[in-house]
Design an enzyme around this catalytic site. Structure first.
Site, PDB file in Angstrom:
ATOM      1  N   CYS A  21       6.655   0.696 -25.628  1.00 34.68           N
ATOM      2  CA  CYS A  21       6.675   1.364 -26.982  1.00 34.68           C
ATOM      3  C   CYS A  21       5.944   2.732 -26.780  1.00 34.68           C
ATOM      4  CB  CYS A  21       6.415   0.404 -28.158  1.00 34.68           C
ATOM      5  SG  CYS A  21       7.520  -0.903 -28.332  1.00 34.68           S
ATOM      6  N   GLU A  72      11.181   2.256 -21.002  1.00 31.47           N
ATOM      7  CA  GLU A  72      11.913   1.080 -21.407  1.00 31.47           C
ATOM      8  C   GLU A  72      12.998   1.571 -22.261  1.00 31.47           C
ATOM      9  OE1 GLU A  72      11.401  -3.053 -23.767  1.00 31.47           O
ATOM     10  OE2 GLU A  72      10.299  -2.932 -21.691  1.00 31.47           O
TER      11      GLU A  72
END
Length: 474
Positions: free
Chosen positions: A330, A364
């Site tokens: 994140c 990601e």
């Protein structure tokens, strides 16, 4: 334009008046997610179709175009066989259980057979399930999310854009922070916090965050800007600050240049802080879901220093062990600090860590719309900086390979290729591929680099990578 004789219910769709980026009136189609009956006038919580969820809002009846009201369609249900729930082919119970079985079989055929399954449900919806293997290990499987196109407020198709960047379609097999969008219910689709006070800033959340329910009805949620503890009132915050000894994030300060510092925080050693950070981040990240098990993650918090202490600017998290070479799980720059170069600084720092580790990395997926723009811009500037600094040898054109660019920048090869294709730099000429830089691209890059004042200085980094595979359970 609202008609009081017609009752608007949840699921209705109709045009709603809003201001666009040019501050002009427009009437996009919106779905009513919730209705709040107040004494004077009702309020409607609407989601604008094909717009980002952060634009969802409560609206008054005068902003609704009742002439084009669409009521929700009733779903046809198959009558149950022998009165047993889930026996009908179209029943919700059967639709949930059948894909789970197929997924479990497809994942174990190529490996060893599992000895047991543990399923976790929320109501009728499968959240996740664990597989216990015969060798004693346990693996967490996430059902694959169905492909669904969704546009941002700028009209960019995030899912199709991300898929072209090489997103794996198979479910993650590690402690991922990626959420499964198919499990959104009406509660998590709505913002539940009106305002957050963090230090000298007041923030308007963009998305739902699972703070305790008793705090969601407050006009303002107060956070300690040093430990991120949430409190219900200003008086409670003032009392907390007299007891809180922190004036910077817990963990080790691994970088400092000027007033900018980075702190490395272990999700296992500083569990409470990490969980509070995830709760705050979820207010501004729609694609990631909150996991209270922060043990598998490291958090790198960027701060700005003044006489009162170290104030959080943004952060990124990464897995201690990533099988997919992810160097970011994140990443977030808090809204008061956005559009000031801090986002690129966070990204640059993540790749600086990858250089020290001797690895290539990639964020990601899926990336949010703002995250994708930031990464595209960073990759573009980083790659063009290398190409423009190449010098010809022996009077010949300078040469460089994709692998060499990847090794120099620690940007994964797939991201280098996708960026070159995005810039339309790759051309086929006389039997070989060449990179062609036009004057427009060169001039645009020079203008962008003149505006980029914040850069990471590797001399200010004091970081020793750890081999987490030899540390047992982190």
């Amino acid at each position: 334009m609202a008609d009081s004789l017609v009752e608007i219910i949840e699921g209705c769709r109709l045009p709603v008046l809003r201001k666009n980026q040019e501050n002009e009136d427009e009437w996009p189609l919106a779905e009513v997610l919730s209705v709040r009956d107040l004494p004077r006038t009702p309020l409607y919580y609407v989601h604008y179709i094909d717009f980002n969820k952060r634009l969802d809002e409560w609206v008054t009846p005068d902003r609704l175009d009742m002439k084009k009201l669409q009521f929700p369609k009733k779903e046809a249900r198959t009558p149950p066989k022998n009165g047993l729930p889930g026996s009908g082919p179209g029943s919700p119970e059967r639709d949930v259980v059948r894909p789970c079985f197929v997924l479990s079989v497809s994942r174990v055929v190529s490996e060893s057979l599992p000895s047991s399954f543990l399923f976790t449900f929320r109501g009728r919806k499968l959240i996740t399930f664990f597989v216990s293997w015969k060798n004693g290990s346990t693996r967490r499987l996430i059902p694959p999310q169905p492909g669904r196109k969704r546009k941002t407020c700028g009209g960019t198709d995030e899912d199709s854009q991300d898929s072209s960047d090489g997103i794996p379609s198979a479910p993650r097999m590690t402690g991922s922070l990626v959420s499964d969008r198919s499990h959104d219910d009406i509660v998590t689709r709505m913002k539940n916090i009106d305002c957050i006070e963090l230090g000298r800033h007041r923030l308007k959340p963009w998305y739902f965050s699972p703070y305790p329910q008793e705090l969601t009805g407050l006009p303002i949620l107060y956070l300690c800007e040093y430990c991120l503890q949430y409190l219900k009132s200003l008086k409670c915050l003032q009392r907390h600050l007299t007891k809180c000894n922190l004036r910077h994030p817990p963990g080790n300060e691994i970088y400092r240049k000027g007033t900018i510092s980075f702190f490395e925080i272990d999700g296992r050693k500083n569990k409470t802080y990490s969980q509070n950070l995830c709760l705050l981040a979820k207010c501004f990240l729609d694609h990631k879901t909150l996991y209270y098990d922060t043990d598998p993650f490291l958090f790198y918090v960027m701060t700005e220093y003044d006489s009162k202490g170290f104030h959080i600017v943004g952060y990124f998290s990464k897995e201690k062990e990533s099988t997919e070479d992810y160097n970011v799980a994140c990443i977030l720059t808090l809204p008061p600090y956005q559009r000031r170069g801090y986002g690129k600084l966070l990204i640059e720092f993540s790749y600086e860590l990858s250089k020290v580790e001797g690895k290539t990395g990639t964020p990601e997926k899926p990336l949010s719309d703002l995250g994708l723009l930031s990464y595209r811009s960073y990759w573009t500037q980083t790659i063009l900086e290398i190409l423009m600094n190449l010098k010809p040898e022996n009077g010949e054109r300078p040469q460089i390979t994709i692998n060499e660019i990847s090794e120099i920048t620690s940007v994964k090869k797939e991201d280098v290729i996708s960026t070159l294709q995005y810039l339309n730099l790759i051309n086929y000429y006389k039997g070989q591929y060449i990179l062609t830089l036009s004057e427009d691209i060169v001039e645009g890059h020079e203008r962008a680099m003149q505006k980029r004042h914040l850069r990471i200085d590797s001399k200010g980094l004091h970081f020793t990578p750890k081999d987490w595979s030899k540390r047992g359970k982190w």
